[in-house]
Design an enzyme around this catalytic site. Sequence first.
Site, mmCIF file in Angstrom:
data_model
loop_
_atom_site.group_PDB
_atom_site.id
_atom_site.type_symbol
_atom_site.label_atom_id
_atom_site.label_comp_id
_atom_site.label_asym_id
_atom_site.label_seq_id
_atom_site.Cartn_x
_atom_site.Cartn_y
_atom_site.Cartn_z
ATOM 1 N N ASP A 38 47.854 68.996 39.436
ATOM 2 C CA ASP A 38 47.783 68.118 38.267
ATOM 3 C C ASP A 38 47.067 66.804 38.560
ATOM 4 O O ASP A 38 47.562 65.748 38.258
ATOM 5 C CB ASP A 38 49.172 67.869 37.681
ATOM 6 C CG ASP A 38 50.147 67.380 38.732
ATOM 7 O OD1 ASP A 38 49.760 67.354 39.920
ATOM 8 O OD2 ASP A 38 51.273 67.012 38.373
ATOM 9 N N HIS A 46 35.252 32.673 42.523
ATOM 10 C CA HIS A 46 36.609 33.214 42.457
ATOM 11 C C HIS A 46 37.339 32.847 41.156
ATOM 12 O O HIS A 46 37.756 33.741 40.416
ATOM 13 C CB HIS A 46 37.398 32.821 43.709
ATOM 14 C CG HIS A 46 38.857 33.125 43.624
ATOM 15 N ND1 HIS A 46 39.335 34.410 43.545
ATOM 16 C CD2 HIS A 46 39.936 32.315 43.586
ATOM 17 C CE1 HIS A 46 40.662 34.372 43.467
ATOM 18 N NE2 HIS A 46 41.049 33.114 43.482
ATOM 19 N N HIS A 60 43.060 27.454 38.536
ATOM 20 C CA HIS A 60 44.286 27.772 39.266
ATOM 21 C C HIS A 60 44.299 27.312 40.721
ATOM 22 O O HIS A 60 45.357 27.080 41.276
ATOM 23 C CB HIS A 60 44.620 29.262 39.150
ATOM 24 C CG HIS A 60 43.814 30.151 40.044
ATOM 25 N ND1 HIS A 60 42.589 30.644 39.698
ATOM 26 C CD2 HIS A 60 44.060 30.619 41.297
ATOM 27 C CE1 HIS A 60 42.111 31.393 40.677
ATOM 28 N NE2 HIS A 60 42.979 31.392 41.659
ATOM 29 N N ASP A 76 44.470 36.893 39.901
ATOM 30 C CA ASP A 76 44.077 36.245 41.156
ATOM 31 C C ASP A 76 44.141 37.260 42.292
ATOM 32 O O ASP A 76 43.208 37.432 43.077
ATOM 33 C CB ASP A 76 45.053 35.070 41.396
ATOM 34 C CG ASP A 76 44.753 34.309 42.658
ATOM 35 O OD1 ASP A 76 43.565 34.149 42.999
ATOM 36 O OD2 ASP A 76 45.722 33.870 43.314
ATOM 37 N N GLU A 91 45.655 23.187 44.693
ATOM 38 C CA GLU A 91 45.893 23.712 46.028
ATOM 39 C C GLU A 91 44.727 23.413 46.984
ATOM 40 O O GLU A 91 44.941 22.998 48.105
ATOM 41 C CB GLU A 91 46.137 25.234 45.938
ATOM 42 C CG GLU A 91 46.320 25.955 47.251
ATOM 43 C CD GLU A 91 47.512 25.449 48.060
ATOM 44 O OE1 GLU A 91 48.333 24.687 47.508
ATOM 45 O OE2 GLU A 91 47.597 25.785 49.240
ATOM 46 N N ASP A 92 43.516 23.604 46.531
ATOM 47 C CA ASP A 92 42.386 23.575 47.451
ATOM 48 C C ASP A 92 41.474 22.350 47.374
ATOM 49 O O ASP A 92 40.561 22.220 48.162
ATOM 50 C CB ASP A 92 41.503 24.828 47.227
ATOM 51 C CG ASP A 92 42.227 26.097 47.629
ATOM 52 O OD1 ASP A 92 43.234 25.989 48.359
ATOM 53 O OD2 ASP A 92 41.797 27.184 47.213
HETATM 54 MN MN MN Z 1 42.998 32.103 43.749
#
Ligand code: MN
Length: 720
Positions: free
Chosen positions: A259, A48, A72, A139, A76-77
Amino acid sequence: MIRLSDILERVKSYNPKADLELINRAYVYSGKAHAGHVRMSGEPYLIHPLEVAGILSEMKMDVTTIVVGLLHDTIEDTDITHEEILGHFGDEVAFLVDGLTKISRLEFETTRHAQAENLRRMIISMAQDIRVIMIKLADRLHNMRTLEHLKPEKRIKVARETMDIYAPLANRLGISWIQSELEDLAFRYIHPEAFHSLQEKVSAKRSEYDAYIGEVLKVLDKALADNGLKGEVTGRVKHLYSIYNKMKIQDLPFEQIYDLIAFRIIVDSVRDCYGVLGIIHSLFRPVPGRFKDYIGVPKSNRYQSLHTTVIGPFRERMEVQIRTREMHLTAEDGIAAHWRYKEGSKTLPEEDIKRFSWFKQILDELKEVEDPRELMETVRTDLFPNDVYVFTPKGEVREFPKGATPIDFAYSIHTDVGHHCVGAKVNGRMVPLRYRLKNGDMVEIITSKGHRPSKDWLKIAFTNSAKSKIRSFIKREERERSMKIGEELLDKELRKMGTSLKKTIKTEGFQKAATTFGFHRVEDLIATVGFGKYSPRQVLSRLFPAEDVDTKLGYRGEAREAVRKARSKAKKDGILVDGVDDLMVRFAHCCNPLPGDDVVGIITRGRGISVHTVDCPNVEAERYDPDRLVDINWDSKVKVPRTVRIKVSSEDKKGILAEMTAVISARNINISHADITTTSDNRAVNFFEVDVEDLEQLQDLIKALSGVQGVISVERLKTQ
Ligand code: MN
């Protein structure tokens, strides 16, 4: 799957001096941090951040941004802390990763509040460093590309958010390739059936389209060459969601959308743009009203191009966009295209911020808005890409979202112009305030000093900045009105206790009372009384012993008592209905009281006092809350005609209507409406709406009408 070497190569191609070693280091660091983690797809998590960095390299972003793309999700993870990132990669990277962490922390909460807060943070961090939003978009793009691995409910939620916020954001930043891809991905999950059927239809015709495009390109190439102009001509089928949108807006089936193929001609100079336009228009008949000059008047996201639709070589409608190479770069990459030339600068230069004026406007509004629902609305409508451009009488261009009205225009000039706006002229003609502004309109606002906005304007105004100005005006006015009523009511009751508001308001006891109700300032308590939330009695019972309040105020419990007081002729302490600021009183529609009627007031929440006749059923209904009833008097000095409905039953005989109207007119009474029905038994029922000054005049009229030959009964109707 992308590999690190692909990214490094790409970065090197547009930035030969790039510090590739740093990217490499971030990759290794991220790999260690996410070691053992897997995505919902079962793949290693590292894929990712790698893909996100890959997308950022396609956007030709700087090294720092690519590095942050790789890192990034670490805070967080994983166990990695802000300090560790700071230590390894410095404060710029740490700041950006932090910004993204804050945004994603809120992302998966479901409440509207969280979503709004999320957005607020995103936009605020975007103001600090525009790269946050680029990374966020990359992301989101990768998450959307892999959305099938999430649970179905989750997919729709993420897809909706993408459609509502991220695609418009990409549009506003002018990054059209990300916008189209996000829209198509979201479309697939939000309306799967429509998506697949459209996809099938388009791919079934693919070879037909390709052949057609090839033919047209030949014609256009030749036309350019014949006129000694150089240009790169391309043709493509538009993205599915934009075709779907056309079908919806024009309410046409796929077969009738003409169009869905757009041709583009990229030339060297602005002069050539107009030169090519001239050639196209001389060869093919232009479709009226379809030419747009976004070079002269660029879109707010800085998009520039000439657009025209002509009847093409096969007698079909054909859309052509003409632009320079630089304009093309801006059209595809938007803010990124501009930003990337300023390697090393964190934020946009002042001049660019100015061009992205919508962005600054959102920031300003975000500071004001507290209600999350309102915030969402603000961002949603402000991000919405449909703009109209109108002119001021001085010829300045102003930009509004589609749907804006003259009120929005007035507020954009100045808050006071908005407040005092009574009408508008568009292209020299008077228009109603609900008129929707159209591209190219010249708008002139007519103001009147005494005028002020009403609640209805909230329905007419379209932009949030106008709405919030109207709202704050109304709030302020409501507050003033509540203060006045509160003061009057409290003073009245305090006088019964042998004192007055003036004497009490400064006392410590009053301040204490305010505190016990939860207010810092006594003014707030007074306004709340005027608003009808607390009764004067409740306030007084904090100031005096309860028994005293009960004996001296005395009327607790029964509305009948209040009504009796209203009936009694001793109404010295009543409010003069027409004597007070007319903002404070309104006449109830349920009983339509007339000067001279016995009336009583009900304090409504936030809307002042409504005046009812004492026998109105709604007054009875209020009996359980007698504190809200107030005595009121008519001010006999002021005569304001009021409309009353009367019903006259008569024989159905020739000339009787003329006679009745003659009786009314003879009294100088205006008839605003008449409605006559005859019944089978030779009777007629006549309804009149007449403007009378007071009860006396009405009674006189009723008597006179009763005297007309053939009239059976005359009755005043209380409801309207
Ligand atoms: Mn992410």
